[in-house]
Design an enzyme around this catalytic site. Structure first.
Site, PDB file in Angstrom:
ATOM      1  N   GLY A   1      24.977 102.676  -1.631  1.00  0.00           N
ATOM      2  CA  GLY A   1      26.141 102.373  -1.032  1.00  0.00           C
ATOM      3  C   GLY A   1      26.108 100.827  -0.517  1.00  0.00           C
ATOM      4  O   GLY A   1      27.424 100.276  -0.383  1.00  0.00           O
ATOM      5  N   CYS A   2      25.229 100.315  -0.381  1.00  0.00           N
ATOM      6  CA  CYS A   2      25.234  98.736   0.218  1.00  0.00           C
ATOM      7  C   CYS A   2      25.573  97.896  -1.124  1.00  0.00           C
ATOM      8  O   CYS A   2      26.412  96.826  -1.040  1.00  0.00           O
ATOM      9  CB  CYS A   2      23.988  98.185   0.353  1.00  0.00           C
ATOM     10  SG  CYS A   2      23.259  99.156   1.973  1.00  0.00           S
ATOM     11  N   THR A   3      25.440  98.355  -2.550  1.00  0.00           N
ATOM     12  CA  THR A   3      26.191  97.761  -3.643  1.00  0.00           C
ATOM     13  C   THR A   3      27.700  97.818  -3.678  1.00  0.00           C
ATOM     14  O   THR A   3      28.097  97.020  -3.984  1.00  0.00           O
ATOM     15  CB  THR A   3      25.227  98.138  -4.816  1.00  0.00           C
ATOM     16  OG1 THR A   3      23.989  97.896  -4.768  1.00  0.00           O
ATOM     17  CG2 THR A   3      25.937  97.575  -6.064  1.00  0.00           C
TER      18      THR A   3
END
Length: 210
Positions: A98-100
């Site tokens: 998700g952060c990527t």
């Protein structure tokens, strides 16, 4: 005149009576003595942090000042963005799916944010080395900053208790904050859902300028 006879309750009976009363009310001696209040249940069963739901950031008020390490080895501070808008996106951990996606979305739109006079800065509790690898691997066009001390994360109300698969832990609640040219909070997005979020932030900036 005959003296009154006072009937005394046997000690054993009195003890039983007190224990019975305590059991009926559900209170034990240990609980009565304990100075620790019962722990409250999380505000949401979804795992969103209760602390992050508190109005730590108030729109129209000044954003908390900060100075933290950047991914390139330098430091970055709120005052560095005086006269420009700043988009702060707080994310849980570099390199996770998700952060990527979120970092790539903001990176892809970085030129458009720039045209609107807005800088973008991603912040997490990761060490600088991890951010350097994250940025290089994904060829990110946005700056990343590290707050291992948690001072900034706590000041912005994004470091809080979370839950996953029945386990509770402390971590960064995905949040985005838009700050204006004078260092005041314009908008706060809490418990962010990644798909389409970067576009929504850009749209908010465009609408404010139109």
């Amino acid at each position: 005149m005959p003296k009154k006879t006072i009937k005394k309750t046997p000690k054993a009976a009195a003890t039983v009576s007190r224990k019975t009363a305590a059991s009926k009310t559900g209170v034990t001696k240990a609980a009565a003595r304990s100075p620790v209040a019962p722990r409250k249940a999380p505000a949401r069963a979804t795992g969103a942090a209760a602390k992050a739901a508190d109005p730590v950031l108030v729109e129209g008020k000044r954003a908390p000042a900060f100075r933290i390490p950047r991914d390139d080895g330098s430091t970055v501070a709120l005052k560095d963005f005086a006269g420009r808008k700043l988009v702060l996106f707080f994310y849980p951990r570099a390199g996770t799916p998700g952060c990527t996606i979120e970092a790539n979305d903001f990176s892809r739109l970085a030129p458009q944010f720039e045209r609107q006079g807005a800088a973008v800065l991603g912040v997490s509790a990761d060490p600088q080395a991890a951010l350097q690898r994250f940025r290089a691997k994904n060829n990110l066009k946005v700056a990343l900053a590290s707050d291992e001390t948690l001072a900034m994360l706590e000041a912005y109300g994004v470091w809080a208790e979370k839950s996953l698969y029945g386990k509770t832990f402390m971590g960064v609640v995905r949040t985005t904050v838009l700050i204006d040219e004078n260092g005041r909070v314009v908008r706060v997005w809490r418990n962010v859902k990644v798909p389409g979020h970067a576009e929504a932030v850009l749209s908010t900036i465009r609408d404010a300028l139109s």
